[in-house]
Design a protein around this motif. Structure first.
Motif, PDB file in Angstrom:
ATOM      1  N   ASP A 168       0.832  -1.206   0.000  1.00  0.00           N
ATOM      2  CA  ASP A 168       0.000   0.000   0.000  1.00  0.00           C
ATOM      3  C   ASP A 168       0.866   1.256   0.000  1.00  0.00           C
ATOM      4  OD1 ASP A 168      -2.407  -1.270  -0.081  1.00  0.00           O
ATOM      5  OD2 ASP A 168      -2.865  -1.067   2.043  1.00  0.00           O
ATOM      6  N   ILE A 169       1.894   1.252   0.845  1.00  0.00           N
ATOM      7  CA  ILE A 169       2.774   2.420   0.928  1.00  0.00           C
ATOM      8  C   ILE A 169       3.491   2.629  -0.404  1.00  0.00           C
ATOM      9  CG2 ILE A 169       4.848   3.353   2.033  1.00  0.00           C
ATOM     10  CD1 ILE A 169       3.953   1.930   4.605  1.00  0.00           C
ATOM     11  N   ARG A 170       4.026   1.546  -0.965  1.00  0.00           N
ATOM     12  CA  ARG A 170       4.723   1.657  -2.244  1.00  0.00           C
ATOM     13  C   ARG A 170       3.806   2.258  -3.313  1.00  0.00           C
ATOM     14  NH1 ARG A 170       9.405  -1.523  -2.581  1.00  0.00           N
ATOM     15  NH2 ARG A 170       9.782  -2.811  -0.744  1.00  0.00           N
ATOM     16  N   ARG A 171       2.589   1.733  -3.374  1.00  0.00           N
ATOM     17  CA  ARG A 171       1.657   2.188  -4.404  1.00  0.00           C
ATOM     18  C   ARG A 171       1.292   3.657  -4.212  1.00  0.00           C
ATOM     19  NH1 ARG A 171      -2.326  -0.030  -2.633  1.00  0.00           N
ATOM     20  NH2 ARG A 171      -2.009  -2.130  -3.439  1.00  0.00           N
ATOM     21  N   GLU A 172       0.936   4.024  -2.982  1.00  0.00           N
ATOM     22  CA  GLU A 172       0.434   5.377  -2.747  1.00  0.00           C
ATOM     23  C   GLU A 172       1.523   6.431  -2.915  1.00  0.00           C
ATOM     24  OE1 GLU A 172      -2.715   6.048  -2.462  1.00  0.00           O
ATOM     25  OE2 GLU A 172      -3.152   3.903  -2.577  1.00  0.00           O
ATOM     26  N   VAL A 173       2.732   6.122  -2.481  1.00  0.00           N
ATOM     27  CA  VAL A 173       3.823   7.098  -2.620  1.00  0.00           C
ATOM     28  C   VAL A 173       4.192   7.291  -4.083  1.00  0.00           C
ATOM     29  CG1 VAL A 173       6.277   7.516  -2.158  1.00  0.00           C
ATOM     30  CG2 VAL A 173       4.776   6.751  -0.314  1.00  0.00           C
ATOM     31  N   ALA A 216       2.582   6.587  -6.822  1.00  0.00           N
ATOM     32  CA  ALA A 216       1.528   6.948  -7.780  1.00  0.00           C
ATOM     33  C   ALA A 216       0.919   8.313  -7.494  1.00  0.00           C
ATOM     34  CB  ALA A 216       0.431   5.883  -7.768  1.00  0.00           C
ATOM     35  N   HIS A 217       1.215   8.901  -6.340  1.00  0.00           N
ATOM     36  CA  HIS A 217       0.574  10.175  -5.996  1.00  0.00           C
ATOM     37  C   HIS A 217       1.166  11.292  -6.856  1.00  0.00           C
ATOM     38  CE1 HIS A 217      -0.762  13.638  -3.667  1.00  0.00           C
ATOM     39  NE2 HIS A 217      -1.635  12.826  -3.066  1.00  0.00           N
ATOM     40  N   PRO A 218       0.336  12.126  -7.462  1.00  0.00           N
ATOM     41  CA  PRO A 218       0.854  13.146  -8.388  1.00  0.00           C
ATOM     42  C   PRO A 218       1.781  14.166  -7.754  1.00  0.00           C
ATOM     43  CG  PRO A 218      -1.497  13.459  -7.947  1.00  0.00           C
ATOM     44  CD  PRO A 218      -1.131  12.135  -7.384  1.00  0.00           C
ATOM     45  N   LEU A 219       1.582  14.500  -6.473  1.00  0.00           N
ATOM     46  CA  LEU A 219       2.456  15.474  -5.824  1.00  0.00           C
ATOM     47  C   LEU A 219       3.557  14.797  -5.016  1.00  0.00           C
ATOM     48  CD1 LEU A 219       3.233  18.355  -5.195  1.00  0.00           C
ATOM     49  CD2 LEU A 219       1.556  18.362  -3.324  1.00  0.00           C
ATOM     50  N   ILE A 220       3.216  13.776  -4.225  1.00  0.00           N
ATOM     51  CA  ILE A 220       4.225  13.117  -3.393  1.00  0.00           C
ATOM     52  C   ILE A 220       5.341  12.544  -4.261  1.00  0.00           C
ATOM     53  CG2 ILE A 220       4.653  11.202  -1.795  1.00  0.00           C
ATOM     54  CD1 ILE A 220       1.839  11.610  -0.698  1.00  0.00           C
ATOM     55  N   ALA A 221       4.964  11.926  -5.391  1.00  0.00           N
ATOM     56  CA  ALA A 221       5.969  11.312  -6.267  1.00  0.00           C
ATOM     57  C   ALA A 221       6.890  12.343  -6.914  1.00  0.00           C
ATOM     58  CB  ALA A 221       5.276  10.492  -7.343  1.00  0.00           C
ATOM     59  N   LYS A 222       6.506  13.600  -6.844  1.00  0.00           N
ATOM     60  CA  LYS A 222       7.354  14.661  -7.379  1.00  0.00           C
ATOM     61  C   LYS A 222       8.590  14.870  -6.508  1.00  0.00           C
ATOM     62  CE  LYS A 222       7.057  19.573  -8.710  1.00  0.00           C
ATOM     63  NZ  LYS A 222       6.131  20.741  -8.779  1.00  0.00           N
ATOM     64  N   TYR A 223       8.458  14.584  -5.213  1.00  0.00           N
ATOM     65  CA  TYR A 223       9.553  14.845  -4.279  1.00  0.00           C
ATOM     66  C   TYR A 223      10.067  13.588  -3.579  1.00  0.00           C
ATOM     67  CZ  TYR A 223       8.218  19.705  -4.899  1.00  0.00           C
ATOM     68  OH  TYR A 223       7.948  20.935  -5.442  1.00  0.00           O
ATOM     69  N   MET A 245      11.329  -0.709   2.782  1.00  0.00           N
ATOM     70  CA  MET A 245      11.146   0.272   1.713  1.00  0.00           C
ATOM     71  C   MET A 245      12.142   1.416   1.862  1.00  0.00           C
ATOM     72  SD  MET A 245       7.075   0.254   2.347  1.00  0.00           S
ATOM     73  CE  MET A 245       7.405  -0.217   4.060  1.00  0.00           C
ATOM     74  N   THR A 246      12.970   1.600   0.847  1.00  0.00           N
ATOM     75  CA  THR A 246      13.899   2.720   0.819  1.00  0.00           C
ATOM     76  C   THR A 246      13.180   3.927   0.223  1.00  0.00           C
ATOM     77  OG1 THR A 246      15.850   1.310   0.639  1.00  0.00           O
ATOM     78  CG2 THR A 246      16.073   3.573  -0.135  1.00  0.00           C
ATOM     79  N   SER A 269      -0.538  11.172   4.499  1.00  0.00           N
ATOM     80  CA  SER A 269      -0.992  12.544   4.781  1.00  0.00           C
ATOM     81  C   SER A 269       0.173  13.433   5.209  1.00  0.00           C
ATOM     82  CB  SER A 269      -2.084  12.532   5.851  1.00  0.00           C
ATOM     83  OG  SER A 269      -1.559  12.124   7.110  1.00  0.00           O
ATOM     84  N   ILE A 270       1.108  12.874   5.963  1.00  0.00           N
ATOM     85  CA  ILE A 270       2.275  13.651   6.403  1.00  0.00           C
ATOM     86  C   ILE A 270       3.176  13.978   5.211  1.00  0.00           C
ATOM     87  CG2 ILE A 270       4.376  13.591   7.795  1.00  0.00           C
ATOM     88  CD1 ILE A 270       1.683  14.015   9.333  1.00  0.00           C
ATOM     89  N   LEU A 271       3.434  12.993   4.362  1.00  0.00           N
ATOM     90  CA  LEU A 271       4.259  13.255   3.182  1.00  0.00           C
ATOM     91  C   LEU A 271       3.607  14.307   2.290  1.00  0.00           C
ATOM     92  CD1 LEU A 271       5.440   9.643   2.194  1.00  0.00           C
ATOM     93  CD2 LEU A 271       6.762  11.431   3.347  1.00  0.00           C
ATOM     94  N   LEU A 272       2.292  14.247   2.156  1.00  0.00           N
ATOM     95  CA  LEU A 272       1.594  15.246   1.347  1.00  0.00           C
ATOM     96  C   LEU A 272       1.734  16.628   1.976  1.00  0.00           C
ATOM     97  CD1 LEU A 272      -0.211  15.934  -1.035  1.00  0.00           C
ATOM     98  CD2 LEU A 272      -2.202  15.332   0.374  1.00  0.00           C
TER      99      LEU A 272
END
Length: 922
Positions: free
Chosen positions: A640-645, A647-654, A702-703, A754-757
């Motif tokens: 779940d963490i791998r997928r959400e991080v 695939a997220h349009p903003l989180i995956a930017k950073y 997960m790194t 939510s924290i990463l976002l």
């Protein structure tokens, strides 16, 4: 049947997320039902959604045939409101687990007493029960219409004095049985009635994929052996299961079949079913029992006067004190009632257990697939030192990963064995190392053999899995090393990997799992034939390159299987901090048992913590009874963490989580596996990777790259802890390590996302408001963290003074001699990293020789060890480090070195002593 026909039905996350996928399907049913209530869809849409969940529910006791039939009746009666209400109640009961202790959850209608007595749900009218609940898989040839009566018959066997409550999951075929125990973690026992079918009545893709790995064995199955075959397959997937065989043949003869030892009991199926019921409960009790913990609870309830050196025992000094009473209130009375220095009166000694600790260790050995288990109460650091002291002696050579935990290096200092360091593949972009390639290990062995020093090699010592999640192909490593030296000892530090025993996908890559597979192969009929074919292929005198390039097969007649595994039980199971275990599968253990106990006496405290011992006992119980489901949940959380991080349009930017392709070079992934959630990847791709690849990645580790967000690992770890109450463990220059475990939930995932976002939004705001200067500074920071990374220094060599009995071309050395040489202050000196003298000595000499271990955190491996010649690469790496914690290095003084004249003097003295001994011998 069209269930699970969606494109993602075979995906890794779909398979490992079986519990939550089941809930997601019920939510699909709710959504369709709400649309039906609102007249947005027709009934057939709801029926299709119910069909999707229907096949999966065949493998669970709840909701069971009664409630599923009630749902279908409401469909047929065109009752959308009633259907929505009942489906929501069912899914809520599944989410909360209330059905396991509240009989009302099994009711299908308000007036349940109108039903026939033998179809009533469990314990109608009774108060919710709190006895542990499990499910019994019943593989039966009985027709499906009889299943409700069979379920009711087992319910009627219940007694108030039963310690546990179970429900029955009936299936009719071998294929359904395999699917059920894979998908349903609540199944704790299996009863096989002979005569069941081979093929399932369903053709759902999820079932076809689950049994795909069993295809070859199933195609060869004869009807007479079907029960034995199924039992073998079930044990291979979940070895903790109790399996009972019920037959109408001559069961006394069947019970004498050596293959029948796989069954807990063989019974004549016509006899009284109460006997089966009692046997099932007895089997669960055998796993539920915790000898030491049970006894400790009993001890705490006794009125005992203590006249020993532990004032805190019984808690009087705490609860009668006005000054420290708050500690007692914080921890509770039982902690103090269970404390004692005594090893009598029902308690036992950890140093020489003869009672309940001994029994607890034997049960742990059964659970973990070991011959013996030893409990350790001061961490795996101590476990590793115990094993090293017990098995290797001064002058022995140990092939050791240079990047392993410091306890291995210090263990060799203590026992006097000589390390031959082998290097893991580097990952310079993250300032970390991976694992040691098998070719590198084989080369070290062959180099020693070429110098006629193979007899000196005692052990191969490796970390599995590594801190960052690299998992060895353990069986292949051991087989190929044993093909070169058949009596090698293996120490696998699985501090972070103890949970893997409870996953059928990870178990073969554990030390005990691989050892069991090798042991079974050695006993098989084709083992010798395979070896002889291999010898014929490579010839009688194969070249060195042939040996390096070939998958070597050992001689099953020559192997001495000697495998040790250390587990930090507290790192992945429910044990108190510093709870550890040593797992042993050593055919020659009787020859080293005395010295192993000496190692225990050396390192174990004479006052071990009773609570840690008890927690080891309890951790074993939990994993035997629910470990399979807990580990599946840990994998689900990680995916779940791998997928959400990513695939997220903003989180995956950073931020991003590195895939297997970023953690393991392609040459070690011959299966072609890229990552768990890569497009098109299916769970059987991951299974093939686990079988074939030299290295795999633990999905629970997960790194998370944070350098692209402008954070180094240390500062980001601090930010998460101080500002957001999120704790992580390991860091690198530009990443942090996230680890899911049996404690995590989907709520934890939501919190992390939510924290990463929030952090990403703050970066966006800062860059937008700060103007071009802020954006340039941010880009420069990211470039520094992600591109200007220091080269990782390999181990250079031991100084010749500490290689007096080493081989001409092999790099082992006397680390113990170098370590204790530094105990004389007059023989040491300091050189600052930034001094001209440091650069001059690198250019002109004399060589700088480290006097101690230097271990930066991160990355956490020793870049210098006692006796090592310091090179320009090591100095460059240290100069580029931006971490605050470097063990063994004092910034004000500089590097601690052995003085060149002191080294020369000791070398001369050693040479004189050796000449004198030779003269006397002559």
């Amino acid at each position: 049947m069209t269930a699970d026909s969606s494109p993602d039905a075979y995906s890794v996350d779909h398979f490992f997320s079986a519990p939550s996928a089941r809930l997601d399907r019920w939510r699909d049913v709710h959504a369709a039902a709400r649309a039906w209530v609102n007249r947005e869809v027709e009934r057939h849409a709801v029926e299709a959604a119910l069909d999707e969940v229907g096949v999966i529910e065949e493998y669970y006791a709840f909701p069971g045939p009664e409630l599923m039939a009630a749902l279908r009746e409401q469909l047929q009666d065109e009752d959308p409101t009633g259907f929505l209400s009942l489906s929501k109640r069912i899914s809520l009961a599944i989410i909360t687990g209330n059905y396991k202790h509240d009989p009302k959850e099994w009711e299908t209608a308000d007036d349940i007493f109108a039903k026939p007595a033998d179809l009533l749900p469990p314990a109608i009218g009774a108060q919710p029960q709190t006895r542990p609940y499990f499910e019994l898989l019943l593989v039966t040839p009985a027709p499906a219409p009889r299943w409700p009566h069979i379920i009711a018959e087992f319910r009627r066997l219940r007694r108030p004095e039963d310690a546990f409550v179970y429900e029955v999951v009936p299936v009719a075929s071998l294929e359904d049985a395999i699917c059920a125990i894979v998908l349903n973690p609540d199944i704790a026992a299996v009863a096989l009635y002979e005569g069941f079918a081979l093929k399932s009545r369903y053709d759902a893709p999820v079932l076809r994929r689950v049994i795909a790995a069993q295809k070859a064995a199933l195609e060869k199955a004869g009807e007479a052996d079907l029960a034995l075959l199924l039992a073998d397959r079930l044990k291979a997937i979940r070895p903790e299961l109790d399996i009972y065989l019920l037959s109408d043949r001559r069961v006394e003869r069947l019970a004498g079949d050596p293959r029948a030892t796989i069954f807990r009991r063989v019974m004549y199926q016509i006899e009284e079913p109460l006997e089966l019921h009692l046997s099932i409960l007895e089997g669960i009790e055998a796993r539920y029992e915790t000898p030491f913990f049970d006894n400790l609870k009993h001890y705490a309830q006794r009125p005992i006067s203590t006249f020993h050196a532990l004032p805190i025992a019984r808690g009087k000094s705490v609860f009668r004190s006005p000054w420290i009473r708050d500690m007692g209130q914080f921890y509770g009375i039982n902690l103090f009632l269970a404390e004692s220095s005594a090893t009598t009166g029902g308690l036992d000694s950890l140093l020489e257990p003869t009672g309940n600790i001994k029994r607890a260790q034997e049960m742990a050995a059964r659970a973990f697939g070991a011959d013996r288990v030893f409990f350790v109460t001061n961490g795996t650091s101590t476990s590793n030192k115990m094993v090293l002291q017990a098995l290797v002696a001064p002058g022995d050579i140990v092939i050791l990963d240079r990047n392993c935990h410091k306890s291995h290096h210090y263990g060799l200092v203590l026992c006097g064995a000589q390390p031959l360091y082998v290097e893991a593949f580097p990952m310079p972009e993250f300032s970390m190392y991976g694992a040691v390639p098998l070719r590198t290990i084989k080369k070290a062995l062959l180099d020693l053999k070429a110098e006629d020093r193979l007899d000196r090699v005692k052990m191969v010592d490796l970390t599995n899995c590594t801190f960052d999640g690299h998992i060895y192909n353990v069986r292949r490593v051991m087989e190929e090393c044993l093909a070169i030296k058949p009596d090698l000892i293996f120490l696998w530090d699985e501090a972070w990997f103890g949970f893997a025993r409870w996953s059928p996908f990870l178990r073969p890559r554990t030390a005990m799992g691989a050892a069991a597979d090798i042991e079974a192969w050695m006993r098989s009929a084709d083992a010798l034939a395979k070896y002889e074919r291999h010898r014929a292929e490579i010839g009688e005198s194969p070249s060195r390159e042939t040996l390096l390039d070939t998958h070597l097969v050992p001689d099953p007649r020559a192997i001495r299987l000697r495998v040790y595994q250390t587990n930090s039980t507290h790192k992945s199971m429910s044990a108190i901090r510093q709870g550890s275990m040593v797992l042993v599968k050593d055919v020659d253990f009787p020859t080293v048992e005395a010295q192993f106990h000496e190692a225990i006496f050396t390192h174990a405290s004479t006052s071990p913590n009773q609570q840690i011992i008890a927690s080891l006992d309890v951790a074993r119980r939990q994993m035997e009874l629910e470990g399979y489901g807990l580990v599946m949940n840990a994998m689900e959380v990680a995916l779940d963490i791998r997928r959400e991080v990513n695939a997220h349009p903003l989180i995956a930017k950073y931020f991003r989580i590195v895939g297997a392709d970023g953690m393991i070079p392609e040459e070690y992934r011959t299966s072609g596996f890229i990552d768990f959630l890569a497009p098109g990847t299916r769970w059987d791709d991951q299974l093939r990777s686990m079988r074939e690849d030299e290295f795999c990645l633990d999905p629970t580790r997960m790194t998370l790259v944070c350098g692209t967000a402008g954070f180094d690992g240390t500062s980001f770890k601090g930010l998460l802890a101080s500002e957001y109450n999120i704790q992580v463990n390991k860091t690198s220059r530009n990443s942090v390590l996230l680890q899911s475990n049996i404690n995590n939930t989907r709520s934890d995932v939501a919190q992390l996302i939510s924290i990463l976002l929030r952090i990403c939004n703050s970066i966006e705001t800062r860059l937008m408001q700060g103007g071009e200067g802020e954006r340039q500074a941010f880009a420069a920071r990211v470039h520094s963290l992600m591109k200007d990374v220091p080269d990782l220094p390999d181990f250079s060599r031991f100084h010749e003074a500490f290689r007096y009995d080493a081989g001409a071309t092999t790099p082992e050395g006397d680390i113990r001699g170098a370590f204790f040489a530094a105990y004389a202050p007059e023989d040491c000196e300091y050189v600052r990293l930034d001094s001209p003298e440091c650069d001059k000595r690198l250019r002109e000499g004399p060589e700088m020789v480290s006097a101690n271990f230097v271990i930066p955190y991160p990355p956490g491996f020793p870049i210098m060890v006692p006796g090592q010649v310091i090179t320009q690469a090591a100095i460059n790496f240290m100069r580029q480090l931006d971490v605050k914690e470097i063990h063994g290095y004092e910034k004000a003084k500089g590097l601690k070195l052995l003085r060149p004249d002191a080294i020369m003097s000791k070398n001369d003295a050693r040479a004189t002593s050796s000449a004198r001994r030779r003269s006397q011998a002559a």
